[in-house]
Design a protein around this motif. Structure first.
Motif, PDB file in Angstrom:
ATOM      1  N   ALA A 235       0.840  -7.156  14.545  1.00 29.75           N
ATOM      2  CA  ALA A 235       1.751  -7.282  13.346  1.00 29.75           C
ATOM      3  C   ALA A 235       1.287  -6.476  12.251  1.00 29.75           C
ATOM      4  O   ALA A 235       0.666  -6.909  11.240  1.00 29.75           O
ATOM      5  CB  ALA A 235       1.552  -8.841  12.754  1.00 29.75           C
ATOM      6  N   LEU A 269       5.893  -6.145  18.684  1.00 29.69           N
ATOM      7  CA  LEU A 269       5.642  -6.176  17.232  1.00 29.69           C
ATOM      8  C   LEU A 269       6.125  -7.344  16.654  1.00 29.69           C
ATOM      9  O   LEU A 269       7.390  -7.611  16.854  1.00 29.69           O
ATOM     10  CB  LEU A 269       6.469  -4.993  16.562  1.00 29.69           C
ATOM     11  CG  LEU A 269       5.839  -3.461  17.028  1.00 29.69           C
ATOM     12  CD1 LEU A 269       6.760  -2.375  16.122  1.00 29.69           C
ATOM     13  CD2 LEU A 269       4.391  -3.405  16.420  1.00 29.69           C
ATOM     14  N   SER A 270       5.262  -8.123  15.760  1.00 28.03           N
ATOM     15  CA  SER A 270       5.793  -9.193  15.094  1.00 28.03           C
ATOM     16  C   SER A 270       5.894  -8.630  13.873  1.00 28.03           C
ATOM     17  O   SER A 270       5.107  -8.454  12.947  1.00 28.03           O
ATOM     18  CB  SER A 270       4.629 -10.468  15.198  1.00 28.03           C
ATOM     19  OG  SER A 270       5.174 -11.362  14.249  1.00 28.03           O
ATOM     20  N   GLU A 271       7.180  -8.793  13.460  1.00 27.06           N
ATOM     21  CA  GLU A 271       7.692  -8.128  12.127  1.00 27.06           C
ATOM     22  C   GLU A 271       7.843  -9.403  11.298  1.00 27.06           C
ATOM     23  O   GLU A 271       8.152 -10.406  11.569  1.00 27.06           O
ATOM     24  CB  GLU A 271       9.034  -7.357  12.487  1.00 27.06           C
ATOM     25  CG  GLU A 271       8.969  -6.152  13.200  1.00 27.06           C
ATOM     26  CD  GLU A 271      10.235  -5.469  13.584  1.00 27.06           C
ATOM     27  OE1 GLU A 271      11.228  -5.886  12.646  1.00 27.06           O
ATOM     28  OE2 GLU A 271      10.218  -4.835  14.406  1.00 27.06           O
ATOM     29  N   ASP A 273       9.220 -11.900   8.739  1.00 28.83           N
ATOM     30  CA  ASP A 273      10.554 -12.611   8.925  1.00 28.83           C
ATOM     31  C   ASP A 273      10.989 -13.568   7.637  1.00 28.83           C
ATOM     32  O   ASP A 273      11.979 -14.156   7.666  1.00 28.83           O
ATOM     33  CB  ASP A 273      10.617 -13.329  10.293  1.00 28.83           C
ATOM     34  CG  ASP A 273       9.775 -14.559  10.195  1.00 28.83           C
ATOM     35  OD1 ASP A 273       8.987 -14.613   9.275  1.00 28.83           O
ATOM     36  OD2 ASP A 273       9.838 -15.019  11.233  1.00 28.83           O
ATOM     37  N   GLN A 279      10.532  -3.988   4.962  1.00 29.43           N
ATOM     38  CA  GLN A 279      11.362  -3.508   6.122  1.00 29.43           C
ATOM     39  C   GLN A 279      10.061  -2.607   6.743  1.00 29.43           C
ATOM     40  O   GLN A 279       9.284  -1.908   6.192  1.00 29.43           O
ATOM     41  CB  GLN A 279      12.404  -2.659   5.634  1.00 29.43           C
ATOM     42  CG  GLN A 279      13.419  -3.623   5.122  1.00 29.43           C
ATOM     43  CD  GLN A 279      14.001  -4.693   6.056  1.00 29.43           C
ATOM     44  OE1 GLN A 279      14.312  -4.212   7.095  1.00 29.43           O
ATOM     45  NE2 GLN A 279      14.080  -5.772   5.598  1.00 29.43           N
ATOM     46  N   VAL A 280      10.215  -2.528   8.165  1.00 26.86           N
ATOM     47  CA  VAL A 280       9.446  -1.633   9.004  1.00 26.86           C
ATOM     48  C   VAL A 280       9.849  -0.257   8.899  1.00 26.86           C
ATOM     49  O   VAL A 280      11.286   0.133   9.297  1.00 26.86           O
ATOM     50  CB  VAL A 280       9.481  -2.096  10.494  1.00 26.86           C
ATOM     51  CG1 VAL A 280       8.790  -0.897  11.187  1.00 26.86           C
ATOM     52  CG2 VAL A 280       8.992  -3.444  10.298  1.00 26.86           C
ATOM     53  N   ARG A 285       8.153   3.399  13.236  1.00 27.42           N
ATOM     54  CA  ARG A 285       8.747   3.212  14.566  1.00 27.42           C
ATOM     55  C   ARG A 285       8.471   4.371  15.596  1.00 27.42           C
ATOM     56  O   ARG A 285       8.204   4.273  16.737  1.00 27.42           O
ATOM     57  CB  ARG A 285       9.926   2.522  14.458  1.00 27.42           C
ATOM     58  CG  ARG A 285      10.361   1.237  13.832  1.00 27.42           C
ATOM     59  CD  ARG A 285      11.547   0.843  14.001  1.00 27.42           C
ATOM     60  NE  ARG A 285      11.855  -0.428  13.181  1.00 27.42           N
ATOM     61  CZ  ARG A 285      11.639  -1.739  13.193  1.00 27.42           C
ATOM     62  NH1 ARG A 285      10.957  -1.956  14.659  1.00 27.42           N
ATOM     63  NH2 ARG A 285      11.851  -2.525  12.699  1.00 27.42           N
ATOM     64  N   VAL A 298      10.448  -5.970  19.907  1.00 21.65           N
ATOM     65  CA  VAL A 298      10.365  -6.273  18.488  1.00 21.65           C
ATOM     66  C   VAL A 298      10.770  -7.617  18.410  1.00 21.65           C
ATOM     67  O   VAL A 298      11.550  -8.258  18.991  1.00 21.65           O
ATOM     68  CB  VAL A 298      11.429  -5.424  17.894  1.00 21.65           C
ATOM     69  CG1 VAL A 298      10.744  -3.924  17.837  1.00 21.65           C
ATOM     70  CG2 VAL A 298      12.725  -5.509  18.396  1.00 21.65           C
ATOM     71  N   GLY A 300      11.473 -10.586  14.854  1.00 17.32           N
ATOM     72  CA  GLY A 300      11.396 -10.757  13.453  1.00 17.32           C
ATOM     73  C   GLY A 300      12.976 -10.875  12.990  1.00 17.32           C
ATOM     74  O   GLY A 300      13.419  -9.969  12.291  1.00 17.32           O
TER      75      GLY A 300
END
Length: 369
Positions: A235, A269-271, A273, A279-280, A285, A298, A300
């Protein structure tokens, strides 16, 4: 947008997946007590959602020391293995595939789980967070995490072996593989971040020392069950729980390069939320794609359209959905046919019985609103 990519098959390590929809790991606190044992209700819950390309189980503690919330399952006792065997049998009978997520919470815990002793962590730094603790009558409440005890150098190898043993137990219980939980402020994530890891020994200080614990855990687990049956959740952009580390992105990329050398099946990937989450960045990426050649999942707050878009862009291979799977056990079918999604009851997320857990129906055949 057509969802052609989302419904393409995908080979993930040792598994052939019929689609690229993953059920994300979600803590639901429904185990049988005493013993934190998976039960028939949990078997029904997971089997209902077996149309996912892959299910990743709720986080499961590898030892008593690894627990941080009430009613979460374990994978270290004979009773726990027998309970999980009931779950995997039900999922496989329904045509599904399921990985177990291996978990040690580190400092994200409370003394009530450790006979009054403090939780353990890389360093004696409180996380500025709370954990869910249930009373004897099953009513839960949030309690502040205390300042943890820093792990002694000689204790770390034992925790690595707990992860290895947990992976072996997972396969013995019928799981198709395991996911190492290295995200969201738990023990492995604590070692990765300079804000939580202020050690001056072989496990702290430099970037490569901070990723050593994850390296040793992944090496041990892959050596036990096979790299093709091993994934890791990370993460990089989640900063809650005192984890806002300015050096985390280089650490994550260095860790990913090492995981690639080990030949792991995937990185998950824990984005972030929440509503105003960062933002990633696209450059991250692309950098991750360059250093890790296995599968990328991915998760999130994705919906079907966003999932399809990132798959088409080649920046992910699968997409994990959490909240949508709670009230929509037939989520892949609903996405495929454009059916409406049901809402879940937030008050029924943690603890309780079948209500808000297994009583969400599939969408009726022949109906579309």
């Amino acid at each position: 947008m057509s969802l052609q990519r989302l419904f393409q098959p995908y080979r993930l390590g040792a598994l052939e997946l019929p689609n690229r929809i993953v059920m994300a790991p979600m803590t639901r606190c429904r185990t049988t007590q005493p013993g934190d044992v998976a039960n028939a209700l949990m078997a029904q819950y997971y089997a209902q959602r077996a149309s996912a390309g892959l299910i990743i189980s709720e986080a499961t503690q590898i030892s008593r020391q690894g627990q941080g919330y009430s009613f979460t399952p374990g994978i270290f006792s004979a009773e726990q293995l027998a309970g999980w065997r009931r779950v995997t049998t039900a999922v496989h009978a329904a045509g599904g595939r399921i990985f177990l997520q291996l978990w040690h919470v580190g400092r994200m815990s409370h003394a009530c789980f450790h006979d009054g002793a403090p939780p353990v962590a890389p360093s004696a730094l409180a996380p500025e967070a709370q954990v869910w603790v249930a009373d004897a009558d099953g009513v839960g409440r949030m309690l502040d995490c205390p300042t943890p005890r820093a792990l002694e150098l000689g204790e770390i190898a034992g925790i690595v072996d707990d992860f290895r043993r947990g992976a072996a137990n997972a396969l013995a219980a019928g799981f198709d593989g395991v996911e190492i939980h290295g995200a969201n402020g738990y023990l492995i994530d604590q070692f990765l971040r300079s804000t939580a890891n202020q050690r001056s020994d072989a496990y702290g200080g430099s970037l490569h020392r901070r990723i050593r614990f994850l390296d040793e855990v992944a090496t041990a687990v892959a050596g036990e069950v096979g790299a093709e049956r091993t994934g890791v959740r990370l993460a990089p952009f989640i900063t809650a729980r005192g984890m806002n580390c300015p050096e985390i992105i280089p650490a994550i990329l260095a860790a990913a390069e090492r995981l690639n050398e080990l030949g792991l099946a995937y990185i998950h990937l824990s984005e972030a939320d929440w509503d105003d989450a960062p933002q990633v960045p696209e450059d991250f990426r692309h950098a991750l794609r360059r250093v890790f050649k296995g599968g990328l999942i991915v998760a999130g707050r994705y919906d079907a359209a966003r999932a399809e878009a990132i798959l088409r862009a080649g920046l992910a291979d699968l997409c994990a959905f959490g909240r949508p799977f709670i009230a929509n056990p037939d989520l892949p079918r609903r996405y495929a046919l454009g059916l409406p999604l049901a809402d879940f009851a937030a008050s029924r997320l943690f603890g309780g019985d079948a209500h808000g857990y297994t009583d969400y129906p599939a969408y009726p055949d022949g109906e579309k609103e």
